[in-house]
Design an enzyme around this catalytic site. Structure first.
Site, PDB file in Angstrom:
ATOM      1  N   SER A  33       0.855  -1.271  -0.169  1.00 52.00           N
ATOM      2  CA  SER A  33       0.062   0.038  -0.017  1.00 52.00           C
ATOM      3  C   SER A  33       1.116   1.335  -0.003  1.00 52.00           C
ATOM      4  CB  SER A  33      -1.143  -0.032   1.082  1.00 52.00           C
ATOM      5  OG  SER A  33      -2.043   0.722   0.881  1.00 52.00           O
ATOM      6  N   HIS A  36      -7.828  -5.448  -0.035  1.00 48.79           N
ATOM      7  CA  HIS A  36      -6.531  -4.779  -0.100  1.00 48.79           C
ATOM      8  C   HIS A  36      -5.731  -5.294   1.179  1.00 48.79           C
ATOM      9  CE1 HIS A  36      -4.138  -1.130  -0.412  1.00 48.79           C
ATOM     10  NE2 HIS A  36      -4.207  -0.787   0.901  1.00 48.79           N
TER      11      HIS A  36
HETATM   12  C1  GTR Z   1      -5.076   4.762   1.678  1.00 46.56           C
HETATM   13  C2  GTR Z   1      -4.672   5.533   0.513  1.00 46.56           C
HETATM   14  C3  GTR Z   1      -4.062   4.575  -0.486  1.00 46.56           C
HETATM   15  C4  GTR Z   1      -3.396   3.526   0.090  1.00 46.56           C
HETATM   16  C5  GTR Z   1      -3.743   2.958   1.762  1.00 46.56           C
HETATM   17  C6  GTR Z   1      -2.719   2.381   2.298  1.00 46.56           C
HETATM   18  O1  GTR Z   1      -5.964   5.637   2.389  1.00 46.56           O
HETATM   19  O2  GTR Z   1      -5.688   6.119  -0.159  1.00 46.56           O
HETATM   20  O3  GTR Z   1      -3.268   5.323  -1.309  1.00 46.56           O
HETATM   21  O4  GTR Z   1      -1.778   3.964   0.330  1.00 46.56           O
HETATM   22  O5  GTR Z   1      -4.325   4.148   2.518  1.00 46.56           O
HETATM   23  O6  GTR Z   1      -1.523   2.707   2.549  1.00 46.56           O
HETATM   24  O7  GTR Z   1      -3.126   1.312   3.005  1.00 46.56           O
END
Ligand code: GTR
Length: 420
Positions: free
Chosen positions: A257, A398
């Site tokens: 991420s 995610h």
């Molecule tokens: C979110 C962000 C993403 C991603 C994520 C993370 O809020 O919008 O770009 O990086 O965090 O780091 O889990």
């Protein structure tokens, strides 16, 4: 782990931002060509890439996206604070090393946790991975030092922005330490907040306090949080270079991420990393900005103004004006193996945009005599596409999972066992 509520819902208003999740609404766009120099002339050979185009692209990413790289540390000193040759039931050796970055000061410093396998003749290849809520969340091993740094509030066992003992092992699902060890690899981690607290008001308080003053953001290309986390990864590699148990020429830099964005930038800046792996890195990571799918440049700059340099805000709603796009970041790993991974439900991160960035890095790899992605279309979920560029999309949300790690270990087996 999921930070973006916006990611959970197909199209939703979030801080006044509506994400597009409709492929038909993706605008027409033209990607800048990684193999054309700024003066318009082509890059005909590996030497021109190495001597001219690569430095040009690094400079463009510094100026417009991640901010200028930080200089070498004024001071570097490794303090071994823990060593156990019989860790994890005897299968590994554990070391904890404080990487001191300033003389006569406790801080800033980075605490590196390292496990190396006992049953393999060293030096072994390995991974360096950034931890979200402290090294102690990575494993239940009770000897891991609990981070005392400020951290974002939503981690398990984090109270008033400080980790408690409850946080031990809270993220074991992120790193299958025993599997990595059994497959003959070392695993090192550090808590990214050691380098820069992930908060706009605080991010300059650790490493950046050595280099920047309060006015730093007047400079549009000031060093960013992502740049600082990446710099910390290089300091981790500085330590690994001194440890005989690890083959420092075969260390993969890996992040998930926001830390996947960081891994890509770390690998672009520091060519000592032997492999670069981005897990679900999305906007500002592997995903093409010009597709404007899911999270966009404007939204990420609004939500996380410290992640990138101020100049990146010039491209809010103006992605086509960017002199780079993220396939060029992937290409900056060349000729080293690079891996981009997505998840089917992680539409906020634009899986197709991540795939396309890996795909369009291909011509640079081919110029350097390496294999591009072996496919022209996104593979089915769960299916590996492994050239010198690797890609997979996994079913699910995610996260970084055991399945992803299995793919990375296979990819490392393929490339790190080749004669160097
Ligand atoms: C979110 C962000 C993403 C991603 C994520 C993370 O809020 O919008 O770009 O990086 O965090 O780091 O889990």
């Amino acid at each position: 782990m999921r930070f973006a509520l916006c990611a959970a819902i197909p199209a939703v208003l979030c801080l006044g931002f509506t994400a597009n999740y409709d492929e038909d609404q993706v605008p027409d766009y033209t990607l800048p060509d990684p193999l054309v120099l700024e003066d318009g002339s082509p890059v005909p050979d590996a030497e021109t890439w190495r001597e001219k185009r690569r430095p040009e692209l690094v400079a463009l990413f510094e100026e417009h996206v991640y901010g200028r790289r930080l200089p070498d540390p004024p001071h570097l000193h490794f303090q071994l604070v823990d060593e156990d040759p019989e860790a994890l039931g005897g299968m590994a050796t554990r070391k904890q090393v404080v990487i001191h970055l300033a003389e006569e000061r406790d801080r800033p410093a980075i605490e590196l946790l390292l496990y190396t396998p006992n049953n393999v003749e060293g030096p072994v290849p390995g991974f360096i991975y950034l931890a979200f809520w402290g090294n102690q969340t990575m494993h239940t091993d009770p000897a891991i030092r609990v981070s005392t740094r400020w951290m974002r509030g939503h981690g398990t066992g984090v109270v008033d922005n400080i980790a408690t003992l409850e946080s031990r092992g809270a993220r074991v699902e992120n790193v299958p330490v025993e599997t990595i060890i059994q497959r003959g690899y070392a695993i090192a981690t550090y808590y990214y907040g050691d380098a820069a607290p992930d908060d706009h008001a605080r991010y300059r308080r650790e490493i950046l306090s050595l280099f920047l003053d309060e006015d730093a953001e007047r400079d549009g290309a000031h060093a960013s949080a992502i740049g600082t986390w990446a710099w910390g990864l290089s300091r981790g590699l500085d330590y690994l270079e001194t440890d005989d148990a690890v083959d420092h020429t075969r260390v993969a830099v890996l992040g998930h991420s926001r830390l996947g964005k960081t891994a890509l930038w770390a690998g672009a800046l520091d060519e000592r990393f032997g492999m670069v792996i981005s897990n679900n890195s999305g906007c500002g990571g592997a995903a093409l900005s010009r597709r404007r799918f899911g999270e966009r440049v404007s939204r990420i700059n609004d939500s996380f103004p410290h992640w990138f340099c101020r100049n990146f805000r010039n491209y809010n709603e103006r992605e086509d004006a960017l002199p780079v796009d993220q396939h060029m970041l992937v290409a900056l790993a060349a000729p080293r193996p690079v891996y981009v991974a997505s998840a089917t439900e992680d539409r906020w991160a634009d899986p197709k945009g991540e795939f396309l960035a890996a795909y369009h890095a291909g011509p640079v790899y081919q110029l350097l005599g390496e294999d591009p992605l072996p496919v022209h279309e996104m593979p089915e979920p769960g299916v590996a596409a492994h050239g010198a560029i690797g890609y997979h999309i996994r079913e699910g949300s995610h996260a970084i999972t055991e399945f992803d790690w299995g793919m990375y270990l296979d990819f490392a087996d393929k490339h790190f066992t080749r004669p160097l």
